[in-house]
Scaffold this active site. Sequence first.
Site, PDB file in Angstrom:
ATOM      1  N   ARG A   1      -7.436   6.201 -11.096  1.00 38.39           N
ATOM      2  CA  ARG A   1      -6.386   5.415 -11.170  1.00 38.39           C
ATOM      3  C   ARG A   1      -6.340   4.857 -12.729  1.00 38.39           C
ATOM      4  O   ARG A   1      -7.071   4.210 -13.140  1.00 38.39           O
ATOM      5  CB  ARG A   1      -6.244   4.199 -10.450  1.00 38.39           C
TER       6      ARG A   1
ATOM      7  N   HIS B   1     -11.215   2.282  -8.711  1.00 38.85           N
ATOM      8  CA  HIS B   1     -10.346   3.406  -8.919  1.00 38.85           C
ATOM      9  C   HIS B   1     -10.333   3.929 -10.168  1.00 38.85           C
ATOM     10  O   HIS B   1     -10.481   4.888 -10.819  1.00 38.85           O
ATOM     11  CB  HIS B   1      -8.873   3.347  -8.335  1.00 38.85           C
TER      12      HIS B   1
ATOM     13  N   ASP C   1      -9.037   7.038  -1.971  1.00 37.70           N
ATOM     14  CA  ASP C   1      -8.201   6.521  -0.809  1.00 37.70           C
ATOM     15  C   ASP C   1      -7.930   7.847   0.158  1.00 37.70           C
ATOM     16  O   ASP C   1      -7.288   8.944  -0.541  1.00 37.70           O
ATOM     17  CB  ASP C   1      -6.996   6.044  -1.205  1.00 37.70           C
TER      18      ASP C   1
ATOM     19  N   GLU D   1      -8.840  -2.330   3.777  1.00 34.58           N
ATOM     20  CA  GLU D   1      -8.004  -1.187   3.807  1.00 34.58           C
ATOM     21  C   GLU D   1      -8.690  -0.187   4.568  1.00 34.58           C
ATOM     22  O   GLU D   1      -9.853   0.456   3.921  1.00 34.58           O
ATOM     23  CB  GLU D   1      -7.660  -0.609   2.498  1.00 34.58           C
TER      24      GLU D   1
ATOM     25  N   HIS E   1      -9.678   2.978   2.097  1.00 37.37           N
ATOM     26  CA  HIS E   1     -10.326   2.841   0.845  1.00 37.37           C
ATOM     27  C   HIS E   1     -11.809   3.015   0.883  1.00 37.37           C
ATOM     28  O   HIS E   1     -12.226   2.439   1.641  1.00 37.37           O
ATOM     29  CB  HIS E   1      -9.990   1.556   0.014  1.00 37.37           C
TER      30      HIS E   1
END
Length: 186
Positions: A71, A98, A105, A162, A165
């Site tokens: 990311r 990330h 994910d 999460e 993740h």
Amino acid sequence: MTQDVELIDLAVTFPALRFDLKYATADNIAGYAIYQEAKALLHPAAADALAKSIEIARLAGFSLLVFDAYRPQQAQWHLWDACPDKDYVVPPAQGSNHSRGVAIDLTLLDAQGQPLDMGTAFDAMEAESHPYHPNVPAEAQRNRLLLNAIMFGGGFVAMPTEWWHFELPDAKNYPLLDERFGCFAR
């Protein structure tokens, strides 16, 4: 930050892997596309772990559907704007794993290529998204445990808030990376 790490393009390296890169679409917590390109990249160490997880899933009759991998750091600001809660979104100044290229994910697909019921959607920033939440039906609990086992078998660890993740256990030891593709303006 460093530019000297060559990230692995998951679509090229794992052609059978499926993708639904949420942050390149409006189907995410922000409600709009964040990434200018739909790319799934990982650090070589994380890609090696993912290769093991892909094989474990295959042996069990499943496959993986990737929602996000590397990311850009600028994307973290978009996510923080949408959900300024450190239980779900890492504060941008801290830097997401990330953005180190060592987090992913994803979810599980059955033999027909359909996503397993995980009890909540991806990016559902709520208590029911926690991997072992008591309000989640038993079937979804089993599916989450299966996903967790597959990813753990590859060398990943989960996070407590999460179910989707996973990251390398030593993720914080990897440097934040310079942007590898662009984000739309905030």
